[in-house]
Write an enzyme that holds these catalytic residues in place. Structure first.
Site, mmCIF file in Angstrom:
data_model
loop_
_atom_site.group_PDB
_atom_site.id
_atom_site.type_symbol
_atom_site.label_atom_id
_atom_site.label_comp_id
_atom_site.label_asym_id
_atom_site.label_seq_id
_atom_site.Cartn_x
_atom_site.Cartn_y
_atom_site.Cartn_z
ATOM 1 N N SER A 25 0.710 -1.231 -0.026
ATOM 2 C CA SER A 25 -0.040 -0.040 -0.038
ATOM 3 C C SER A 25 0.799 1.425 -0.016
ATOM 4 O O SER A 25 1.599 1.438 0.838
ATOM 5 C CB SER A 25 -0.934 -0.115 1.287
ATOM 6 O OG SER A 25 -1.747 -0.857 0.976
ATOM 7 N N HIS A 55 -3.364 0.281 -5.184
ATOM 8 C CA HIS A 55 -2.637 -0.996 -5.620
ATOM 9 C C HIS A 55 -3.240 -0.786 -7.175
ATOM 10 O O HIS A 55 -4.047 -0.998 -7.416
ATOM 11 C CB HIS A 55 -3.031 -2.118 -5.225
ATOM 12 C CG HIS A 55 -2.721 -2.459 -3.527
ATOM 13 N ND1 HIS A 55 -1.884 -3.462 -3.388
ATOM 14 C CD2 HIS A 55 -2.989 -1.693 -2.487
ATOM 15 C CE1 HIS A 55 -1.444 -3.483 -2.306
ATOM 16 N NE2 HIS A 55 -2.283 -2.542 -1.519
ATOM 17 N N HIS A 77 -5.577 -9.645 -1.954
ATOM 18 C CA HIS A 77 -5.673 -10.013 -0.399
ATOM 19 C C HIS A 77 -6.462 -11.133 -0.062
ATOM 20 O O HIS A 77 -7.750 -11.268 -0.835
ATOM 21 C CB HIS A 77 -5.796 -8.791 0.450
ATOM 22 C CG HIS A 77 -4.889 -7.715 0.300
ATOM 23 N ND1 HIS A 77 -5.016 -6.876 -0.540
ATOM 24 C CD2 HIS A 77 -3.749 -7.273 1.039
ATOM 25 C CE1 HIS A 77 -3.969 -6.116 -0.464
ATOM 26 N NE2 HIS A 77 -3.340 -6.296 0.521
ATOM 27 N N TYR A 79 -8.423 -11.142 2.285
ATOM 28 C CA TYR A 79 -9.820 -10.616 2.934
ATOM 29 C C TYR A 79 -10.827 -10.081 1.596
ATOM 30 O O TYR A 79 -12.006 -10.105 1.949
ATOM 31 C CB TYR A 79 -9.309 -9.308 3.741
ATOM 32 C CG TYR A 79 -8.908 -8.242 3.012
ATOM 33 C CD1 TYR A 79 -9.584 -7.375 2.290
ATOM 34 C CD2 TYR A 79 -7.623 -7.941 3.731
ATOM 35 C CE1 TYR A 79 -8.821 -6.126 1.788
ATOM 36 C CE2 TYR A 79 -7.093 -6.658 3.043
ATOM 37 C CZ TYR A 79 -7.521 -6.155 2.090
ATOM 38 O OH TYR A 79 -6.655 -4.831 1.712
ATOM 39 N N GLU A 80 -10.288 -10.143 0.326
ATOM 40 C CA GLU A 80 -11.315 -9.814 -0.635
ATOM 41 C C GLU A 80 -11.837 -10.996 -1.159
ATOM 42 O O GLU A 80 -12.759 -10.697 -1.970
ATOM 43 C CB GLU A 80 -10.087 -9.414 -1.801
ATOM 44 C CG GLU A 80 -9.335 -8.146 -1.687
ATOM 45 C CD GLU A 80 -8.466 -7.513 -2.651
ATOM 46 O OE1 GLU A 80 -9.024 -7.085 -3.741
ATOM 47 O OE2 GLU A 80 -7.307 -7.893 -2.616
ATOM 48 N N ALA A 107 2.432 -2.291 4.273
ATOM 49 C CA ALA A 107 2.258 -1.241 5.421
ATOM 50 C C ALA A 107 1.590 -1.973 6.463
ATOM 51 O O ALA A 107 0.881 -2.772 6.279
ATOM 52 C CB ALA A 107 1.169 -0.169 4.870
ATOM 53 N N MET A 205 -2.105 -7.470 6.944
ATOM 54 C CA MET A 205 -2.994 -8.264 6.302
ATOM 55 C C MET A 205 -2.518 -9.044 5.208
ATOM 56 O O MET A 205 -3.200 -9.660 4.216
ATOM 57 C CB MET A 205 -4.385 -7.753 5.982
ATOM 58 C CG MET A 205 -4.795 -6.813 7.460
ATOM 59 S SD MET A 205 -6.285 -5.726 6.642
ATOM 60 C CE MET A 205 -6.611 -4.835 8.179
ATOM 61 N N SER A 206 -1.279 -8.945 5.120
ATOM 62 C CA SER A 206 -0.363 -9.662 3.872
ATOM 63 C C SER A 206 0.650 -10.180 4.124
ATOM 64 O O SER A 206 1.192 -10.543 5.338
ATOM 65 C CB SER A 206 -0.609 -8.342 2.899
ATOM 66 O OG SER A 206 0.486 -7.683 3.105
ATOM 67 N N ASN A 229 0.875 3.017 11.219
ATOM 68 C CA ASN A 229 0.166 3.648 12.481
ATOM 69 C C ASN A 229 0.319 2.878 13.633
ATOM 70 O O ASN A 229 0.730 1.772 13.431
ATOM 71 C CB ASN A 229 -1.285 3.640 12.081
ATOM 72 C CG ASN A 229 -1.787 2.162 11.694
ATOM 73 O OD1 ASN A 229 -1.585 1.629 10.319
ATOM 74 N ND2 ASN A 229 -2.094 1.152 12.574
ATOM 75 N N HIS A 241 -7.860 3.476 6.300
ATOM 76 C CA HIS A 241 -6.889 3.199 5.192
ATOM 77 C C HIS A 241 -6.462 4.412 4.591
ATOM 78 O O HIS A 241 -4.990 4.350 4.367
ATOM 79 C CB HIS A 241 -7.654 2.362 3.991
ATOM 80 C CG HIS A 241 -6.738 1.875 3.044
ATOM 81 N ND1 HIS A 241 -5.515 0.751 3.242
ATOM 82 C CD2 HIS A 241 -6.523 2.247 1.611
ATOM 83 C CE1 HIS A 241 -5.141 0.784 2.206
ATOM 84 N NE2 HIS A 241 -5.479 1.087 1.089
#
Length: 266
Positions: A25, A55, A77, A79-80, A107, A205-206, A229, A241
Site C-alpha cells: 500500500s 494498488h 488479499h 480478505y477480498e 504497510a 493483512m498480507s 500507524n 486506510h
C-alpha cells in the site's frame, strides 16, 4: 501456469527477472519510476485484478541498478475473498520466470510501542494468524517439497545487507516480527495485546502467504514493513486506510532509496 508464463514472456520480449518485489500500500510509485514493460493483472491469464486503493494492479519489469527486476504493483488479499492459491499464484509465476530473490513490502500497524509511524522495519520472522496455509492442497513437486523447512524464511544475510544499506543511507531502521491476520477489519486492542504477548512487533493483512510460498519455492526472502500507524489500544486515533496511505507517502522516499541501494548491493 504455462499459458501465464508464455503470455508474460511474449509481452516482455522474453525479459528474465532475477529479483522480484511486491509493492504494498502506497509504495507503487517505485514501479512507475522504473518501468520497461508493464502488464495489467487483468490481461494476464489466471491472474486476478487488484481492487484495493493504492494498488495499481500491474506486473512491471525493469532493469534497475543493472539487475533485472519484476515488480508487483499492488497485491491481492485474502480478505477480498480470493483463495490462498490465487493470492500466491504470482509468486509461483515469478519462480517460473527465474526470480531467485523476493523482496516483500507492506504497510503495517505498530504492535511494538517503541515504533513510530513512517518507521521502516526489516522483518526477521513472522506469525501466521490467518487461520490457513497457502500450501494446503495438492503439492507441485516442480516448485517445492511437501513439507518445507521454515526456520529461516527471511534470510539472515539479506537482513544484514538491508541493515548495512540503511546505515549507508543514514536511515534509521527497526527489526521485528510481523504478524498476519485476515482483515479487513483492523484488530481490537485485546487482539493487539495478544499479538504483543506472542512476540509480534508489527501486524498486517498480507505478506505471510507470499513469504511461505516463496520459501517453499526456494527463493531468498527479504521483508520490509512501513509502519503506518500505532495499532489499536496504543493511541486514541481511529484507524483508517487513508491514514495508511498518508503515512506510507511520508516514508516512500526513504523506502525507494533503500530498495535502490539494496538492488545495487545484491
Amino acid at each position: 501456469m504455462e499459458n501465464t508464463i508464455n503470455f508474460i514472456k511474449e509481452k516482455t520480449n522474453g525479459f528474465e527477472p532475477k529479483i522480484g518485489i511486491v509493492l504494498g500500500s502506497g509504495l507503487g510509485e517505485f514501479a512507475d519510476e522504473h518501468c520497461d514493460y508493464a502488464v495489467p493483472y487483468s490481461d494476464i491469464p489466471n491472474f486476478i485484478k487488484s481492487n484495493v486503493v493504492g494498488h495499481k494492479g500491474r506486473l512491471v519489469f525493469a532493469e534497475v541498478e543493472g539487475k533485472n527486476v519484476v515488480m508487483m504493483q499492488g497485491r491481492n488479499h485474502f480478505y477480498e475473498g480470493h483463495s490462498m492459491s490465487d493470492i500466491t499464484y504470482p509468486v509461483k509465476v515469478m519462480k517460473k520466470l527465474g526470480v531467485e530473490t523476493l523482496i516483500l513490502t507492506n504497510a503495517a500497524g505498530a504492535v511494538n510501542e517503541s515504533f513510530r509511524p513512517a518507521d521502516l522495519m526489516i522483518i526477521t520472522d513472522h506469525i501466521n494468524f490467518m487461520g490457513t496455509n497457502p500450501l494446503i492442497g495438492q503439492n507441485d513437486a516442480t516448485l517445492g517439497e511437501r513439507f518445507p523447512d521454515m526456520s529461516e524464511v527471511y534470510k539472515k544475510d539479506l537482513v544484514k545487507l538491508a541493515e548495512k544499506c540503511a546505515d549507508k543511507l543514514c536511515i534509521d531502521i527497526q527489526k521485528g516480527v510481523y504478524m498476519a491476520c485476515t482483515g479487513p477489519s483492523y484488530e481490537t486492542p485485546a487482539e493487539i495485546h495478544m499479538a504483543r504477548t506472542f512476540g509480534a512487533d508489527a501486524i498486517g493483512m498480507s505478506t505471510v502467504p507470499e513469504a511461505i510460498v516463496a520459501n517453499y519455492c526456494g527463493m531468498k526472502v527479504l521483508g520490509i514493513s512501513c509502519i503506518s500507524n500505532p495499532a489499536s489500544g496504543i493511541s486514541d486515533i481511529q484507524l483508517s486506510h487513508n491514514e495508511v496511505i498518508e503515512t506510507t507517502n511520508k516514508a516512500k522516499s526513504r523506502f525507494k532509496s533503500l530498495v535502490v541501494e539494496l538492488l545495487r548491493a545484491l
